[in-house]
Motif scaffolding. Structure first.
Motif, mmCIF file in Angstrom:
data_model
loop_
_atom_site.group_PDB
_atom_site.id
_atom_site.type_symbol
_atom_site.label_atom_id
_atom_site.label_comp_id
_atom_site.label_asym_id
_atom_site.label_seq_id
_atom_site.Cartn_x
_atom_site.Cartn_y
_atom_site.Cartn_z
ATOM 1 N N ASN A 37 0.798 -1.129 -0.093
ATOM 2 C CA ASN A 37 -0.099 0.113 0.109
ATOM 3 C C ASN A 37 0.880 1.155 0.127
ATOM 4 O OD1 ASN A 37 -1.958 1.975 0.509
ATOM 5 N ND2 ASN A 37 -2.747 1.068 2.299
ATOM 6 N N PRO A 38 1.424 1.779 -1.104
ATOM 7 C CA PRO A 38 2.554 2.601 -1.235
ATOM 8 C C PRO A 38 2.024 3.967 -0.906
ATOM 9 C CG PRO A 38 1.795 2.068 -3.446
ATOM 10 C CD PRO A 38 1.129 0.986 -2.374
ATOM 11 N N GLU A 39 0.674 4.221 -0.953
ATOM 12 C CA GLU A 39 0.166 5.534 -0.369
ATOM 13 C C GLU A 39 -0.356 5.595 0.783
ATOM 14 O OE1 GLU A 39 -2.374 6.771 -3.536
ATOM 15 O OE2 GLU A 39 -0.643 6.660 -5.135
ATOM 16 N N ASN A 40 -0.182 4.550 1.648
ATOM 17 C CA ASN A 40 -0.709 4.181 2.863
ATOM 18 C C ASN A 40 -2.055 4.695 3.315
ATOM 19 O OD1 ASN A 40 0.614 2.905 5.065
ATOM 20 N ND2 ASN A 40 1.761 4.769 5.962
ATOM 21 N N SER A 41 -2.897 4.475 2.278
ATOM 22 C CA SER A 41 -4.290 4.876 2.176
ATOM 23 C C SER A 41 -5.252 3.961 3.195
ATOM 24 C CB SER A 41 -4.920 5.028 0.902
ATOM 25 O OG SER A 41 -6.286 5.564 0.934
ATOM 26 N N PRO A 42 -6.107 4.333 3.753
ATOM 27 C CA PRO A 42 -7.091 3.506 4.484
ATOM 28 C C PRO A 42 -8.330 3.308 3.756
ATOM 29 C CG PRO A 42 -7.417 5.737 5.524
ATOM 30 C CD PRO A 42 -6.222 5.774 4.494
ATOM 31 N N ARG A 43 -8.186 3.755 2.549
ATOM 32 C CA ARG A 43 -9.552 3.707 1.600
ATOM 33 C C ARG A 43 -9.084 2.939 0.461
ATOM 34 N NH1 ARG A 43 -12.866 8.604 -1.012
ATOM 35 N NH2 ARG A 43 -15.043 7.596 -0.819
ATOM 36 N N VAL A 44 -10.067 1.921 0.034
ATOM 37 C CA VAL A 44 -9.740 1.111 -1.298
ATOM 38 C C VAL A 44 -10.959 1.030 -2.147
ATOM 39 C CG1 VAL A 44 -8.131 -0.416 0.164
ATOM 40 C CG2 VAL A 44 -10.667 -1.039 0.045
ATOM 41 N N PHE A 45 -10.702 0.850 -3.340
ATOM 42 C CA PHE A 45 -11.794 0.711 -4.180
ATOM 43 C C PHE A 45 -12.511 -0.628 -4.289
ATOM 44 C CE2 PHE A 45 -13.142 -0.321 -8.529
ATOM 45 C CZ PHE A 45 -13.950 0.466 -9.036
ATOM 46 N N LEU A 46 -13.611 -0.884 -4.608
ATOM 47 C CA LEU A 46 -14.423 -2.073 -4.671
ATOM 48 C C LEU A 46 -15.127 -2.182 -5.938
ATOM 49 C CD1 LEU A 46 -14.943 -4.675 -2.968
ATOM 50 C CD2 LEU A 46 -16.722 -3.860 -2.046
ATOM 51 N N GLY A 47 -14.843 -2.895 -7.031
ATOM 52 C CA GLY A 47 -15.419 -2.943 -7.974
ATOM 53 C C GLY A 47 -16.109 -4.294 -8.650
ATOM 54 N N ASN A 48 -16.873 -4.311 -9.588
ATOM 55 C CA ASN A 48 -17.577 -5.527 -9.954
ATOM 56 C C ASN A 48 -18.388 -6.018 -9.126
ATOM 57 O OD1 ASN A 48 -17.832 -7.309 -12.030
ATOM 58 N ND2 ASN A 48 -16.532 -8.931 -10.918
ATOM 59 N N CYS A 49 -19.055 -5.194 -8.315
ATOM 60 C CA CYS A 49 -19.974 -5.385 -7.313
ATOM 61 C C CYS A 49 -21.486 -5.969 -7.874
ATOM 62 C CB CYS A 49 -20.343 -4.423 -6.339
ATOM 63 S SG CYS A 49 -18.668 -3.857 -5.449
ATOM 64 N N SER A 50 -21.960 -6.955 -7.140
ATOM 65 C CA SER A 50 -23.460 -7.542 -7.549
ATOM 66 C C SER A 50 -24.317 -6.127 -6.928
ATOM 67 C CB SER A 50 -23.719 -8.567 -6.519
ATOM 68 O OG SER A 50 -24.993 -8.690 -6.460
ATOM 69 N N PRO A 96 -14.694 -13.991 -4.405
ATOM 70 C CA PRO A 96 -16.025 -13.737 -4.514
ATOM 71 C C PRO A 96 -16.920 -13.143 -3.083
ATOM 72 C CG PRO A 96 -15.763 -15.961 -4.148
ATOM 73 C CD PRO A 96 -14.458 -15.157 -4.373
ATOM 74 N N ILE A 97 -17.753 -11.893 -3.745
ATOM 75 C CA ILE A 97 -18.453 -11.513 -2.399
ATOM 76 C C ILE A 97 -19.964 -11.117 -3.135
ATOM 77 C CG2 ILE A 97 -17.629 -9.230 -3.154
ATOM 78 C CD1 ILE A 97 -18.270 -8.159 -0.456
ATOM 79 N N CYS A 98 -20.799 -11.632 -2.616
ATOM 80 C CA CYS A 98 -22.455 -11.839 -3.309
ATOM 81 C C CYS A 98 -22.072 -12.365 -4.485
ATOM 82 C CB CYS A 98 -22.818 -10.246 -3.217
ATOM 83 S SG CYS A 98 -23.188 -9.649 -1.389
ATOM 84 N N GLY A 99 -21.569 -13.482 -4.805
ATOM 85 C CA GLY A 99 -21.630 -14.051 -6.069
ATOM 86 C C GLY A 99 -20.777 -13.442 -7.149
ATOM 87 N N ARG A 100 -19.988 -12.403 -6.944
ATOM 88 C CA ARG A 100 -19.138 -11.854 -7.977
ATOM 89 C C ARG A 100 -17.816 -11.633 -7.486
ATOM 90 N NH1 ARG A 100 -22.057 -7.826 -11.930
ATOM 91 N NH2 ARG A 100 -20.179 -8.019 -12.876
ATOM 92 N N ASN A 101 -16.791 -11.801 -8.139
ATOM 93 C CA ASN A 101 -15.273 -11.539 -7.757
ATOM 94 C C ASN A 101 -15.018 -10.239 -7.724
ATOM 95 O OD1 ASN A 101 -14.984 -14.435 -7.974
ATOM 96 N ND2 ASN A 101 -13.753 -14.423 -9.693
ATOM 97 N N THR A 102 -14.465 -9.861 -6.468
ATOM 98 C CA THR A 102 -13.936 -8.517 -6.282
ATOM 99 C C THR A 102 -12.921 -8.027 -7.174
ATOM 100 O OG1 THR A 102 -12.446 -8.844 -4.750
ATOM 101 C CG2 THR A 102 -14.489 -8.388 -3.868
ATOM 102 N N ARG A 103 -12.703 -6.757 -7.411
ATOM 103 C CA ARG A 103 -11.892 -6.052 -8.188
ATOM 104 C C ARG A 103 -11.391 -4.856 -7.352
ATOM 105 N NH1 ARG A 103 -14.169 -6.764 -14.279
ATOM 106 N NH2 ARG A 103 -13.948 -8.984 -14.281
#
Length: 130
Positions: A54-67, A123-130
């Motif tokens: 985590n090079p930017e030391n951020s506590p926030r992440v993007f969550l994509g491909n969500c159901s 997978p989360i709720c049937g879809r793989n996270t990105r």
């Protein structure tokens, strides 16, 4: 007649920019390989899983491909082994309010976020996270 010793200012600038970019590339450290944390505990829970960089030391992440069936509770449950989730922000169309299938998850600290990134493509709720 032009003097051959007089350099074109535009060429000088391009050369300087190229040198600076070259130095930046040389100065950048190589990405650290994934590493195993030792008994990282928080709130009495052991969060010792592989940690992604985590090079930017951020506590926030993007969550994509969500159901379209996903909700905050499912996200908190999915990331429970990473650390405490402070906030889940879903991206929606500003005019229609329609869910885009993506969002951001904010953790209590950057280490928890890095652990969450290591769960990419699970997978989360049937879809793989990105």
């Amino acid at each position: 007649a032009s003097d051959e010793n007089t350099a074109d200012p535009a060429e000088e600038k391009e050369t300087k920019v190229a040198k600076v970019e070259e130095e930046k590339v040389e100065a950048e450290p190589e990405a650290e390989p994934e590493k195993k944390e030792e008994a990282a505990t928080q709130d009495g829970v052991d969060y010792s899983i592989t940690k992604a960089p985590n090079p930017e030391n951020s506590p926030r992440v993007f969550l994509g491909n969500c159901s379209y069936d996903i909700d905050d509770e499912a996200v908190v449950e999915f990331f429970r082994d990473c650390g405490k989730v402070d906030d889940v922000f879903w991206l929606t169309d500003k005019d229609t309010g329609k869910f885009y299938g993506t969002g951001f998850v904010t953790f209590c600290d950057a280490d928890s976020a890095a652990r969450a990134v290591s769960k990419n493509n699970q997978p989360i709720c049937g879809r793989n996270t990105r």
